[in-house]
Design a protein around this motif. Structure first.
Motif: not given
Ligand SMILES: Cc1cc2nc3c(=O)[nH]c(=O)nc-3n(C[C@H](O)[C@H](O)[C@H](O)COP(=O)(O)OP(=O)(O)OC[C@H]3O[C@@H](n4cnc5c(N)ncnc54)[C@H](O)[C@@H]3O)c2cc1C
Lengths: 448, 177
Positions: A321, A24, A314
């Motif tokens: 997020d 990510a 993230r």
């Protein structure tokens, strides 16, 4: 003394959670330094496959979770075979066993779980194993290779890991007895009916299952070697090896004294951040949001570790997020019996409604709470179970079509039009006209 | 849009992708999409041989569903943040960074079914013979997936995935045509 360079993203744990985060991060930050640490000396491998490895079906190469060039391609530095022993969240440093301390900007704790070892006599004998990592499978493999005679094993604990090791041992022609403390095997992930299906399949393969009893000691006749175990009712079962599989607990070794808030696992918010700034956690070590219980819980399964890792990654990279939440969820296929379950498997009280459909080798059960799905167990045909799981995850009110969910012909066409069309992203009329004529692209309306 | 409503942040960075959309209003449930999908994945490239001689019969990578007048065919939508990719225990399922397809390396698949449990469309199929999951690959060696090409009613549309970003989306749509 020169100030050591700060690693932008330091990840402890090179497995589902750690890789989820690293991937990510790389999607949004191609350059920031990523270091991944693990005391296991391997590139990330699929932990559930240690059973297939022991069975002889898989090589280490085939177990790798990502291609061999994964780390290089993503500029991820690995520190493998070294152990983190101390964390100083104020100074942003971690101490390792063999190399110099490392300084981080953002830290992820993806340390997973470690096997619970009951304090019983004999648990340190040669021939007593746990089954949580590749090296465990290797040790058992080496042990088995030393003998030509038929080996007898006792597996203490009839959960997911107990069943996994049993399946592998059977393939190695070991005679297995499972000792389960509760009244049925796989009792946390399956309901009574489906755990009976698994038990039947196991017994058919020659496994002996002893329920409602615990092992009180592991016995030794020749010094250092296992000769059998004793049960709480005085019975003894002769065996050559024992696998302890009574459960996994969050691996909190160096975390416990770091000041980070811990309950049973590391407590994280919906951003997967711990109580301490710049420190995140995910996977088996973390207590993250469970959308069925609507509270933080341990849900030690692979998909949740990866998904939580992604959310953590993230956020670590500065992209806000929110963890959608996970819940207990399993797909098992021991001895050819295919079962999936998610959420509750047994209704906790009378306020829940249970619907069931059973015939031939098909079993479908759903548990409802206020018209919404709170649990499911499907056996036999599992292909469409995902539609049901997602209705549960989305918190969809299914009261108007609940009977259809357990019917044989359940599918997307059983869903109310709006739900189905949102899932399929059926192009709206305007969209379809765009396909044949695009003169006025301004008119395009896209479903969001 | 599809599969959750998060904006596909990294979606268009590395090439755009097309998806098969279903227009259920004009699907009659003729199953031709399924038949051609089976043929596409059969050893024999001959329709009669594939269906009459091959054992086991080739598995379709899509599913046709019918209920009363409603019918549709569904297949993998190669979702953004695909839940199957996230859930896969072994690394079988990955998103190809270039084509952005959700692809399966069947060598690695143990047929555990975790992907099926999380697929919102129930789009993944179990090959019980080989104990492996099989899925739609959008017929990579064809210009248009065979299900779409052989749909007599234009009930299947093969078009660019719209994006949360308006400008990109319009540009893309224009390019598609
Ligand atoms: C036999 C078996 C079968 C399973 N089957 C399934 C299944 O069918 N489905 C499913 O969903 N889940 C299954 N699981 C559970 C699944 O493997 C875990 O949920 C998953 O691995 C959790 O991932 P994680 O990243 O949180 O941690 P882990 O996979 O446990 O990895 C943590 C890593 O961190 C390292 N580490 C920890 N502390 C330190 C330290 N101080 N210093 C350095 N390194 C450290 C560990 O060595 C390890 O490599 C199974 C597990 C086992 C053992």
């Amino acid at each position: 003394m020169s100030v050591p360079e700060k690693i932008k993203y330091l990840i402890i744990g090179n497995s589902a959670g750690g890789i989820g985060a690293a991937e990510a991060i790389r999607e949004v930050d191609k350059k920031g330094t990523i270091n991944v640490i693990s005391d296991e000396p391997y590139p990330a491998y699929s932990r559930p496959l240690i059973s297939d490895y022991l069975a002889g079906d898989y090589t280490v190469e085939k177990m790798l979770y990502r291609p061999v060039d994964f780390y290089e391609k993503n500029s991820i530095k690995t520190i493998l075979g070294d152990k983190v022993i101390q964390l100083d969240t104020e100074k942003h440093t971690v101490k390792l066993e063999s190399i110099k301390p490392l300084t981080y900007q953002k830290l992820l704790l993806a340390t997973g779980g470690s096997p619970i070892i009951p304090r019983i006599e004999g648990n340190g004998l040669q021939g007593v194993f746990t089954f949580n990592k590749l090296d465990d499978a290797r040790s058992i493999d080496e042990f088995l290779n030393r003998y030509t005679k038929k080996i007898r094993a006792v597996v203490i604990g009839g959960g997911l890991i107990g069943a996994s090791v049993t399946e592998a041992l059977l393939k190695r022609e070991v005679k297995v007895t499972i000792v389960e403390m509760k009244d049925r095997i796989l009792n946390t992930i399956l309901d009574e009916e489906t755990s009976a299906m698994e038990a039947e399949a196991l017994v058919e393969c020659g496994v002996e299952i002893i329920t409602d009893h615990t092992a009180v000691s592991i016995n030794s006749y020749f010094p250092g070697e296992v000769s059998g175990i004793s049960l709480d009712d005085g019975r003894s079962i002769p065996c050559d090896m024992v696998v302890i599989a009574v459960g996994v607990q969050p691996r909190l070794d160096f975390i416990k004294n770091s000041g980070i808030k811990v309950n049973r696992g590391v407590i994280v918010d919906r951003q997967m951040q711990t109580s301490v700034a710049d420190v995140y956690a995910c996977g088996d070590v973390a207590e993250a949001f469970d959308f069925i219980y609507r509270e933080n819980r341990l849900t030690p399964i692979w998909p949740n570790a990866y998904a939580g890792g992604r959310t953590a990654g993230r956020n670590m990279a500065g992209i806000p997020d929110k963890y959608p939440g996970g819940t207990a969820m399993n797909a098992v296929k021991y001895f050819g019996v295919k079962i999936v379950s998610a959420g509750l498997v047994v209704p906790p009280d009378e306020s829940y409604e249970t619907l069931r459909e059973v015939h031939d080798h098909i079993y479908r059960k759903i548990i409802l709470r206020d018209g919404k799905l709170a649990g499911m167990v499907f056996a036999g045909d599992i292909e469409k179970s995902g539609i049901v799981y997602n209705l549960m995850k989305d918190g969809t009110d299914v009261s108007s079509f609940k009977e259809a969910i357990i019917s044989d012909d359940f599918g997307l066409t059983s869903l109310p039009d709006d739900i189905r069309q949102a899932k399929l992203a059926t192009p709206p009329d305007k969209y379809i006209s765009v396909v044949t004529s695009i003169e006025e692209p301004e008119e395009i309306v896209v479903e969001e | 849009m599809v599969c959750g409503n998060r904006l596909p942040h990294y979606f268009l960075q590395e090439g755009s992708m097309k998806r098969v959309y279903v227009n259920e209003d004009v699907c009659m449930g003729c199953h031709l999409c399924e038949i051609y999908c089976q043929l596409k994945h059969a050893k024999s490239k001959d329709l009669i041989k594939a269906f009459k001689k091959e054992s086991p019969r080739p598995l379709p990578r899509l599913r046709v569903e019918e209920k009363g007048v409603l019918s549709l065919s569904s297949r993998c939508q190669h979702c953004d943040d695909a839940p199957c990719v996230q859930a896969c225990l072994t690394g079988t399922l990955t998103r190809d960074p270039v084509s952005r397809l959700v692809t399966a390396d069947s060598e690695r698949c143990i047929g555990c079914g975790t992907c099926m449990l999380v697929c919102p469309l129930g789009a993944l199929r179990m090959d019980t013979e080989h104990k492996k999951m099989v899925k739609c690959d959008l017929c990579q060696d064809e210009e248009i997936p065979v299900c779409v090409a052989n749909c007599p009613n234009e009930a299947l549309l093969y078009m660019e995935v719209p994006n949360g970003n308006d400008k990109l989306e319009k540009k893309e749509l224009t390019q598609t045509q």
